[in-house]
Each structure stands twice: as C-alpha cells, then as structure tokens.
Design a protein around this motif. Structure first.
Motif, PDB file in Angstrom:
ATOM      1  N   LYS A 161       0.834  -1.207   0.000  1.00  0.00           N
ATOM      2  CA  LYS A 161       0.000   0.000   0.000  1.00  0.00           C
ATOM      3  C   LYS A 161       0.868   1.256   0.000  1.00  0.00           C
ATOM      4  O   LYS A 161       0.579   2.232  -0.703  1.00  0.00           O
ATOM      5  CB  LYS A 161      -0.920  -0.002   1.222  1.00  0.00           C
ATOM      6  CG  LYS A 161      -2.047  -1.021   1.157  1.00  0.00           C
ATOM      7  CD  LYS A 161      -2.904  -0.950   2.412  1.00  0.00           C
ATOM      8  CE  LYS A 161      -4.016  -1.991   2.383  1.00  0.00           C
ATOM      9  NZ  LYS A 161      -4.839  -1.945   3.625  1.00  0.00           N
ATOM     10  N   VAL A 162       1.932   1.225   0.798  1.00  0.00           N
ATOM     11  CA  VAL A 162       2.845   2.373   0.867  1.00  0.00           C
ATOM     12  C   VAL A 162       3.533   2.578  -0.479  1.00  0.00           C
ATOM     13  O   VAL A 162       3.635   3.709  -0.981  1.00  0.00           O
ATOM     14  CB  VAL A 162       3.891   2.162   1.981  1.00  0.00           C
ATOM     15  CG1 VAL A 162       4.900   3.306   1.993  1.00  0.00           C
ATOM     16  CG2 VAL A 162       3.207   2.031   3.337  1.00  0.00           C
ATOM     17  N   LEU A 163       3.993   1.482  -1.082  1.00  0.00           N
ATOM     18  CA  LEU A 163       4.674   1.580  -2.372  1.00  0.00           C
ATOM     19  C   LEU A 163       3.714   2.036  -3.470  1.00  0.00           C
ATOM     20  O   LEU A 163       4.103   2.776  -4.381  1.00  0.00           O
ATOM     21  CB  LEU A 163       5.290   0.229  -2.739  1.00  0.00           C
ATOM     22  CG  LEU A 163       6.417  -0.275  -1.828  1.00  0.00           C
ATOM     23  CD1 LEU A 163       6.864  -1.666  -2.254  1.00  0.00           C
ATOM     24  CD2 LEU A 163       7.594   0.683  -1.845  1.00  0.00           C
ATOM     25  N   THR A 164       2.445   1.587  -3.385  1.00  0.00           N
ATOM     26  CA  THR A 164       1.453   1.983  -4.390  1.00  0.00           C
ATOM     27  C   THR A 164       1.262   3.499  -4.398  1.00  0.00           C
ATOM     28  O   THR A 164       1.171   4.128  -5.467  1.00  0.00           O
ATOM     29  CB  THR A 164       0.108   1.284  -4.117  1.00  0.00           C
ATOM     30  OG1 THR A 164       0.282  -0.129  -4.208  1.00  0.00           O
ATOM     31  CG2 THR A 164      -0.943   1.723  -5.132  1.00  0.00           C
ATOM     32  N   LYS A 165       1.211   4.095  -3.217  1.00  0.00           N
ATOM     33  CA  LYS A 165       1.054   5.549  -3.128  1.00  0.00           C
ATOM     34  C   LYS A 165       2.233   6.265  -3.779  1.00  0.00           C
ATOM     35  O   LYS A 165       2.067   7.280  -4.462  1.00  0.00           O
ATOM     36  CB  LYS A 165       0.914   5.969  -1.672  1.00  0.00           C
ATOM     37  CG  LYS A 165      -0.400   5.520  -1.032  1.00  0.00           C
ATOM     38  CD  LYS A 165      -0.481   5.954   0.425  1.00  0.00           C
ATOM     39  CE  LYS A 165      -1.799   5.506   1.053  1.00  0.00           C
ATOM     40  NZ  LYS A 165      -1.886   5.895   2.494  1.00  0.00           N
ATOM     41  N   LYS A 166       3.435   5.735  -3.586  1.00  0.00           N
ATOM     42  CA  LYS A 166       4.616   6.343  -4.207  1.00  0.00           C
ATOM     43  C   LYS A 166       4.550   6.223  -5.724  1.00  0.00           C
ATOM     44  O   LYS A 166       4.891   7.165  -6.451  1.00  0.00           O
ATOM     45  CB  LYS A 166       5.889   5.671  -3.683  1.00  0.00           C
ATOM     46  CG  LYS A 166       6.235   6.017  -2.246  1.00  0.00           C
ATOM     47  CD  LYS A 166       7.589   5.437  -1.861  1.00  0.00           C
ATOM     48  CE  LYS A 166       7.990   5.872  -0.458  1.00  0.00           C
ATOM     49  NZ  LYS A 166       9.332   5.352  -0.087  1.00  0.00           N
ATOM     50  N   VAL A 167       4.111   5.052  -6.204  1.00  0.00           N
ATOM     51  CA  VAL A 167       4.006   4.844  -7.651  1.00  0.00           C
ATOM     52  C   VAL A 167       2.981   5.801  -8.246  1.00  0.00           C
ATOM     53  O   VAL A 167       3.210   6.421  -9.295  1.00  0.00           O
ATOM     54  CB  VAL A 167       3.628   3.379  -7.957  1.00  0.00           C
ATOM     55  CG1 VAL A 167       3.280   3.216  -9.441  1.00  0.00           C
ATOM     56  CG2 VAL A 167       4.769   2.446  -7.584  1.00  0.00           C
ATOM     57  N   GLU A 168       1.835   5.940  -7.585  1.00  0.00           N
ATOM     58  CA  GLU A 168       0.773   6.814  -8.090  1.00  0.00           C
ATOM     59  C   GLU A 168       1.214   8.281  -8.121  1.00  0.00           C
ATOM     60  O   GLU A 168       0.757   9.055  -8.962  1.00  0.00           O
ATOM     61  CB  GLU A 168      -0.477   6.655  -7.233  1.00  0.00           C
ATOM     62  CG  GLU A 168      -1.140   5.283  -7.399  1.00  0.00           C
ATOM     63  CD  GLU A 168      -2.293   5.068  -6.437  1.00  0.00           C
ATOM     64  OE1 GLU A 168      -3.088   4.142  -6.673  1.00  0.00           O
ATOM     65  OE2 GLU A 168      -2.399   5.824  -5.442  1.00  0.00           O
ATOM     66  N   ARG A 169       2.101   8.642  -7.207  1.00  0.00           N
ATOM     67  CA  ARG A 169       2.593  10.028  -7.162  1.00  0.00           C
ATOM     68  C   ARG A 169       3.838  10.236  -8.025  1.00  0.00           C
ATOM     69  O   ARG A 169       4.369  11.345  -8.095  1.00  0.00           O
ATOM     70  CB  ARG A 169       2.909  10.412  -5.714  1.00  0.00           C
ATOM     71  CG  ARG A 169       1.681  10.432  -4.801  1.00  0.00           C
ATOM     72  CD  ARG A 169       2.094  10.621  -3.361  1.00  0.00           C
ATOM     73  NE  ARG A 169       0.947  10.561  -2.450  1.00  0.00           N
ATOM     74  CZ  ARG A 169       1.044  10.553  -1.125  1.00  0.00           C
ATOM     75  NH1 ARG A 169       2.247  10.597  -0.554  1.00  0.00           N
ATOM     76  NH2 ARG A 169      -0.037  10.497  -0.378  1.00  0.00           N
ATOM     77  N   GLY A 170       4.309   9.150  -8.638  1.00  0.00           N
ATOM     78  CA  GLY A 170       5.488   9.258  -9.488  1.00  0.00           C
ATOM     79  C   GLY A 170       6.787   9.377  -8.725  1.00  0.00           C
ATOM     80  O   GLY A 170       7.798   9.832  -9.271  1.00  0.00           O
ATOM     81  N   LYS A 171       6.789   8.969  -7.467  1.00  0.00           N
ATOM     82  CA  LYS A 171       7.997   9.068  -6.649  1.00  0.00           C
ATOM     83  C   LYS A 171       8.897   7.849  -6.857  1.00  0.00           C
ATOM     84  O   LYS A 171       8.448   6.773  -7.236  1.00  0.00           O
ATOM     85  CB  LYS A 171       7.625   9.187  -5.169  1.00  0.00           C
ATOM     86  CG  LYS A 171       6.958  10.504  -4.807  1.00  0.00           C
ATOM     87  CD  LYS A 171       6.775  10.613  -3.295  1.00  0.00           C
ATOM     88  CE  LYS A 171       6.222  11.973  -2.904  1.00  0.00           C
ATOM     89  NZ  LYS A 171       6.084  12.108  -1.422  1.00  0.00           N
ATOM     90  N   ASP A 172      10.187   8.062  -6.581  1.00  0.00           N
ATOM     91  CA  ASP A 172      11.147   6.964  -6.673  1.00  0.00           C
ATOM     92  C   ASP A 172      10.908   5.964  -5.544  1.00  0.00           C
ATOM     93  O   ASP A 172      10.564   6.338  -4.420  1.00  0.00           O
ATOM     94  CB  ASP A 172      12.582   7.490  -6.577  1.00  0.00           C
ATOM     95  CG  ASP A 172      12.914   8.461  -7.702  1.00  0.00           C
ATOM     96  OD1 ASP A 172      12.222   8.416  -8.730  1.00  0.00           O
ATOM     97  OD2 ASP A 172      13.865   9.255  -7.532  1.00  0.00           O
ATOM     98  N   LEU A 173      11.112   4.692  -5.863  1.00  0.00           N
ATOM     99  CA  LEU A 173      10.974   3.644  -4.850  1.00  0.00           C
ATOM    100  C   LEU A 173      12.285   3.394  -4.111  1.00  0.00           C
ATOM    101  O   LEU A 173      12.300   2.801  -3.039  1.00  0.00           O
ATOM    102  CB  LEU A 173      10.501   2.342  -5.500  1.00  0.00           C
ATOM    103  CG  LEU A 173       9.134   2.392  -6.187  1.00  0.00           C
ATOM    104  CD1 LEU A 173       8.790   1.031  -6.764  1.00  0.00           C
ATOM    105  CD2 LEU A 173       8.059   2.842  -5.208  1.00  0.00           C
ATOM    106  N   GLY A 174      13.372   3.826  -4.696  1.00  0.00           N
ATOM    107  CA  GLY A 174      14.660   3.634  -4.044  1.00  0.00           C
ATOM    108  C   GLY A 174      15.796   4.068  -4.945  1.00  0.00           C
ATOM    109  O   GLY A 174      15.615   4.246  -6.155  1.00  0.00           O
ATOM    110  N   GLN A 175      16.955   4.256  -4.355  1.00  0.00           N
ATOM    111  CA  GLN A 175      18.152   4.616  -5.103  1.00  0.00           C
ATOM    112  C   GLN A 175      19.291   3.691  -4.687  1.00  0.00           C
ATOM    113  O   GLN A 175      19.470   3.399  -3.505  1.00  0.00           O
ATOM    114  CB  GLN A 175      18.540   6.073  -4.836  1.00  0.00           C
ATOM    115  CG  GLN A 175      17.499   7.080  -5.306  1.00  0.00           C
ATOM    116  CD  GLN A 175      17.955   8.509  -5.102  1.00  0.00           C
ATOM    117  OE1 GLN A 175      19.064   8.753  -4.623  1.00  0.00           O
ATOM    118  NE2 GLN A 175      17.108   9.465  -5.467  1.00  0.00           N
ATOM    119  N   TYR A 176      20.042   3.220  -5.677  1.00  0.00           N
ATOM    120  CA  TYR A 176      21.117   2.265  -5.422  1.00  0.00           C
ATOM    121  C   TYR A 176      22.373   2.726  -6.150  1.00  0.00           C
ATOM    122  O   TYR A 176      22.329   3.065  -7.338  1.00  0.00           O
ATOM    123  CB  TYR A 176      20.709   0.865  -5.888  1.00  0.00           C
ATOM    124  CG  TYR A 176      19.375   0.426  -5.327  1.00  0.00           C
ATOM    125  CD1 TYR A 176      19.287  -0.198  -4.089  1.00  0.00           C
ATOM    126  CD2 TYR A 176      18.191   0.673  -6.031  1.00  0.00           C
ATOM    127  CE1 TYR A 176      18.060  -0.582  -3.562  1.00  0.00           C
ATOM    128  CE2 TYR A 176      16.962   0.290  -5.510  1.00  0.00           C
ATOM    129  CZ  TYR A 176      16.900  -0.334  -4.278  1.00  0.00           C
ATOM    130  OH  TYR A 176      15.685  -0.705  -3.761  1.00  0.00           O
TER     131      TYR A 176
END
Length: 254
Positions: A161-176
């Motif tokens: 659910k947390v990741l879905t909100k980030k995807v819907e807002r176009g936010k990055d899921l992580g940086q490596y």
C-alpha cells in the motif's frame, strides 16, 4: 587457530563470530559425542565428522536420527557402510515433495491414522530400495502453516500500500549506487482481476516425509524423529551458560 567465523546465525546475530557444535545424545539424555567446527561449516559437512566418530562410539545397528540439514545421499551411504540405521527428514523441495504427495493420494487404501501430541496424523509408507519412505499429513499442521503464510501476505500487502502511493505520485521507490552512478528504482502498478493469490502457498502444507532404513510402525517412527530434540535441548542449556553465537546439532542415537 580460532574456530570463530561469520556464518548463518540461528540467533539472528549475523555480525558475530560463531562456532558450530555437533552433538549426539542417546535416549537416556546422556551426550555420547561432541564436536566443534568453524561457524561457517555447513550442516551436511559437519554431519560427516559425526558419522566418522559414530563408528568409535556406537555399536552396529544403532539408529541415527537427524534433520534434513545432514540428509544427503553421501551421508546416508556412509551410515549404511558403518552398518548403522538412519531416520531423517526429507528436505521440503517442491518437485520431489509433489511426487511424494501424488503417491500419498494414490495409496489411500494403505493409509494409517493415529494421534500424537494431540494432533491427528495420517501416513502412507512405501519402500524404495533399502529405504522406507513415510509420507505424513496433518490437517492441524496444514492449518498452522497456512495461517502463518496468510499473515505474511498481509504484511506484504501493507507494505505494498505504501509503495502503491509512491508509484501513483510518481515518486522513486529507491536509489542504489553503482560504478557508473545511481540506479533509480521506479514502479508500475499492474492490476489484476480478483483477489491476490498467496505466493507463499505451495500445496505442500501439512505434508512431511521421513526416510529410514527401518521398516516400522509409522507412529513409532514419528515419535522417534520428534525425540531428536534431546540434542537441541542440550545445546540450548549450553548456550544459557556459554552463550555461543551459533549452535548446530548432530544425530540423536538409539
């Protein structure tokens, strides 16, 4: 030279140096053998040392009871070469276990049922060469395993659910970090029709297979395997005093 090495930690302390104990305990709860290896030695390799020592301590015909960590074709062959018997758990791999479950369902007329530890077990046994396979099923065990897997899925869905909100807002899921720069992880939601299937459910729930050179009553075989925890209890007692980082157990003996 120190035996302490980094390895798999059963105490969830991977950053600490560990040593591996191998111990054999008889039905009288008296230890018969103790070995110490480096903390990164695999169970199947440690088991080889215990098997070699068995020839100096145990009489021919003794039954060695151990879990799937030491269950290899080579170890079982060594045990038979020393004229011992074995009772061990078959590693729970999907392909081989599905074959065993097929045999279980195909031989329903030969199933036997009994109660052990307030749980009802059913068993089908068959011989494969000199080895006897005992295919067990317990409905209560299946329910317990399915409940745990359902909880695990619920936790994953909450994280989703947390990741879905980030995807819907176009936010990055992580940086490596990488040799040539940064890898930016972005997501895409692929919707499905209906409920999300639980990826942790395999169809093996409630089943387990014991392998032995002893052709015995399934209830006695199961109880003998359950009693292998004498060695584990002895190790726990040691840990309360010595607090080693890792403990491993060898065969229970009869």
């Amino acid at each position: 030279m120190s035996a302490g090495e980094l390895g798999y930690s059963r105490d969830n302390q991977p950053g600490k140096l560990q040593i591996a104990f191998g111990i054999s305990v008889g039905l009288n709860n008296i230890p018969t053998m103790l070995t110490i290896q480096k903390g990164n030695v695999q169970d199947k390799k440690h088991m080889q040392m215990l098997i070699r020592l068995c020839s100096s301590v145990l009489p021919e015909g003794s039954l060695l009871v151990f879990d799937c960590g030491g269950n290899t074709q080579d170890n079982k062959r060594r045990i038979r070469d020393l004229k011992f018997h074995y009772l061990t758990l078959k590693a729970k791999k999907k392909g081989p276990y599905r074959n065993e479950i097929t045999i279980y369902h195909a031989r329903k007329e030969s199933q036997v049922s009994f109660v052990s530890g307030n749980r009802v077990y059913s068993c089908v046994k068959y011989r494969d060469g000199e080895e006897v396979r005992y295919i067990f099923f317990c409905d209560d065990l299946a329910c317990d395993q399915l409940t745990k897997k359902a909880r695990k899925l619920e936790k994953d869905l909450e994280k989703g659910k947390v990741l879905t909100k980030k995807v819907e807002r176009g936010k990055d899921l992580g940086q490596y970090i990488a040799p040539e720069g940064w890898i930016i992880a972005r997501g895409h939601l692929q919707k499905i029709i209906g409920d999300i299937p639980n990826p942790y459910v395999t169809g093996l729930e409630g089943f387990f297979v014991l392998e032995s050179t002893i052709d015995g009553d399934p209830e006695n075989i199961l109880n003998a395997y359950k009693n292998r925890d004498r060695a584990e209890k002895f190790i726990r007692d040691l840990k309360e005093g010595a607090e080693p980082g890792r403990s491993g157990t060898g065969p229970n003996t009869r």
